[in-house]
Motif scaffolding. Structure first.
Motif, mmCIF file in Angstrom:
data_model
loop_
_atom_site.group_PDB
_atom_site.id
_atom_site.type_symbol
_atom_site.label_atom_id
_atom_site.label_comp_id
_atom_site.label_asym_id
_atom_site.label_seq_id
_atom_site.Cartn_x
_atom_site.Cartn_y
_atom_site.Cartn_z
ATOM 1 N N ARG A 297 -6.720 -9.348 -4.281
ATOM 2 C CA ARG A 297 -7.621 -9.992 -5.378
ATOM 3 C C ARG A 297 -8.691 -8.877 -5.540
ATOM 4 N NH1 ARG A 297 -5.406 -14.052 -7.777
ATOM 5 N NH2 ARG A 297 -4.602 -15.829 -6.190
ATOM 6 N N ASP A 298 -9.021 -7.862 -4.850
ATOM 7 C CA ASP A 298 -10.142 -7.015 -5.338
ATOM 8 C C ASP A 298 -9.405 -5.769 -5.757
ATOM 9 O OD1 ASP A 298 -11.994 -8.836 -4.428
ATOM 10 O OD2 ASP A 298 -11.473 -8.172 -2.161
ATOM 11 N N GLY A 299 -8.287 -5.542 -5.869
ATOM 12 C CA GLY A 299 -7.617 -4.302 -6.327
ATOM 13 C C GLY A 299 -6.522 -3.674 -5.552
ATOM 14 N N LEU A 300 -6.282 -2.705 -5.902
ATOM 15 C CA LEU A 300 -5.206 -1.936 -4.969
ATOM 16 C C LEU A 300 -5.711 -1.207 -3.581
ATOM 17 C CD1 LEU A 300 -3.057 0.347 -7.433
ATOM 18 C CD2 LEU A 300 -2.159 -1.606 -6.290
ATOM 19 N N ILE A 301 -5.214 -1.361 -2.572
ATOM 20 C CA ILE A 301 -5.667 -0.819 -1.345
ATOM 21 C C ILE A 301 -4.260 0.135 -0.703
ATOM 22 C CG2 ILE A 301 -7.510 -2.177 -0.823
ATOM 23 C CD1 ILE A 301 -5.897 -3.772 1.197
ATOM 24 N N GLU A 302 -4.659 1.119 -0.130
ATOM 25 C CA GLU A 302 -3.634 1.894 0.681
ATOM 26 C C GLU A 302 -4.014 2.371 2.051
ATOM 27 O OE1 GLU A 302 -1.300 5.969 -0.879
ATOM 28 O OE2 GLU A 302 -3.640 6.116 -1.005
ATOM 29 N N SER A 303 -2.865 2.224 2.816
ATOM 30 C CA SER A 303 -3.084 2.667 4.239
ATOM 31 C C SER A 303 -2.092 3.813 4.547
ATOM 32 C CB SER A 303 -2.709 1.464 5.269
ATOM 33 O OG SER A 303 -2.727 1.733 6.602
ATOM 34 N N ARG A 304 -2.254 4.981 5.334
ATOM 35 C CA ARG A 304 -1.340 5.892 5.660
ATOM 36 C C ARG A 304 -1.096 5.812 7.070
ATOM 37 N NH1 ARG A 304 0.440 9.549 1.624
ATOM 38 N NH2 ARG A 304 -0.594 9.227 -0.276
ATOM 39 N N ASP A 305 -1.530 4.986 8.108
ATOM 40 C CA ASP A 305 -1.626 4.722 9.302
ATOM 41 C C ASP A 305 -1.139 3.354 9.885
ATOM 42 O OD1 ASP A 305 -3.791 3.153 8.816
ATOM 43 O OD2 ASP A 305 -5.138 4.642 10.171
ATOM 44 N N GLY A 306 -0.173 2.830 9.059
ATOM 45 C CA GLY A 306 0.615 1.446 9.385
ATOM 46 C C GLY A 306 -0.584 0.355 9.245
ATOM 47 N N GLY A 307 -1.372 0.462 8.461
ATOM 48 C CA GLY A 307 -2.344 -0.803 8.499
ATOM 49 C C GLY A 307 -3.566 -0.777 9.144
ATOM 50 N N ALA A 308 -3.743 0.414 10.120
ATOM 51 C CA ALA A 308 -4.880 0.534 10.957
ATOM 52 C C ALA A 308 -6.216 0.679 10.134
ATOM 53 C CB ALA A 308 -4.811 1.424 11.783
ATOM 54 N N ASN A 309 -6.196 1.456 9.199
ATOM 55 C CA ASN A 309 -7.224 1.521 8.168
ATOM 56 C C ASN A 309 -6.780 1.757 6.956
ATOM 57 O OD1 ASN A 309 -9.508 2.917 10.027
ATOM 58 N ND2 ASN A 309 -7.741 3.838 10.688
ATOM 59 N N TRP A 310 -7.787 1.297 5.892
ATOM 60 C CA TRP A 310 -7.412 0.832 4.602
ATOM 61 C C TRP A 310 -8.527 1.611 3.485
ATOM 62 C CZ3 TRP A 310 -2.879 -1.422 2.962
ATOM 63 C CH2 TRP A 310 -2.281 -2.192 4.003
#
Length: 316
Positions: A297-310
């Protein structure tokens, strides 16, 4: 005629479907995915997202493609209508399958620049989810609102019904998300996982019965009649807006729910919450199971570590 019932599990019923019943009668006579994307009006676009190689295809209001340098290129939307769902396959780079709000499936063979309708035989209703078979890139599955799961084995040139909608909590439920998962426990190594407004279900590619996700192979699960013994399932009664399997690590699944982004490392038995951002769509890179992008709802987010950090993914 009163509907008959087959063996049921506590969550998932295997009632004789209307199509099975009508088909049997015709043979005897000698006759030849409300959740967000289900509420979308005809002409609406997205939200949907998919990786095509390293590029992202994004349907959210408009259709665009990341250019690999931090920017985005706007694409021409299919003439047939707005997009509700997207699917790609690493074995067919540049090919994108899109399910349309106005009904039908359309394909692009050039990364989203041009589109061709591939809807022959499909019911005229919104396509709420699409997925490409994990080991067969010309096989496409489409979830039709108010109907069921349809299958094409020739890249959408013709379609046939594969499975009625699952019977959950005393009603047929629309499919809100689809993922083809390549697992040795399936019939022939393939499962079709599906999201509904009430949670997760799946069917082996024999298309014999929707069932709870549980450990063991397809026949064990079909015969057990038991619900999934998971200690950490996805939240029950919550709509699954999107579902993806990592091609490079098939037991890794990501799901987009109103409560956030969830991940499973064991093909959907045990889940852990990776973000509490209200998630509308999710995509995972074909060769890097840790690289995941989601629409929230707040926009695009990306993680490069399997969702540990966004991090926020800015559209330049």
């Amino acid at each position: 005629m009163k509907d008959t019932s087959m063996t049921t599990t506590p969550r998932y019923s295997t009632r004789l479907s209307r199509r099975t019943f009508l088909g049997a009668m015709a043979t005897g006579a000698g006759l030849i995915s409300l959740p967000f994307n289900l509420r979308a009006a005809p002409g609406a676009t997205g939200p949907a997202i998919a990786f095509d190689g390293d590029a992202l295809i994004l349907a959210e209001g408009t259709l665009s493609r990341s250019d690999g340098a931090g920017g985005w290129i706007e694409l021409s939307a299919p003439a047939a209508g707005g997009i509700l769902s997207l699917a790609t396959h690493p074995g067919r780079p540049g090919r994108i399958a899109a399910g349309l709000a106005g009904g039908g499936v359309t394909l692009s063979e050039d990364g989203g620049h041009g589109w061709e309708a591939r809807s022959q035989g499909l019911p005229d209703a919104p396509v709420t989810a699409v997925t490409v078979a994990a080991a067969e890139p010309d096989t496409i599955y489409a979830a039709i609102r108010g109907d069921g799961l349809w299958k094409s084995e020739n890249a959408g040139r013709s379609w046939a019904l594969a499975m009625d909608r699952p019977w959950l909590a005393d009603a047929e439920r629309d499919l809100t998300a689809l993922a083809s998962v390549d697992l040795a426990t399936g019939m022939g190594g393939i499962w079709i996982y599906a999201g509904t407004e009430l949670g997760l279900t799946r069917v082996p590619d024999c298309f014999c019965r929707w069932q709870s996700v549980q450990p063991g192979d397809a026949m064990d699960a079909l015969a057990s009649g038991k619900p999934a013994p998971s200690e950490a399932p996805l939240p029950e009664g919550e709509t699954i807006n999107a579902l993806v399997s990592a091609s490079s690590l098939p037991t890794r699944l990501y799901a987009a729910l109103p409560s956030g982004i969830w991940m499973s490392e064991d093909a959907g038995v045990v889940w852990s919450q990776k973000s509490n951002a209200r998630a509308l769509a999710v995509a995972v890179h074909a060769t890097n199971a840790d690289h995941v992008v989601a629409i929230t709802r707040d926009g695009l987010i990306e993680s490069r570590d399997g969702g540990a950090n966004w991090t926020a993914l800015v559209r330049a």
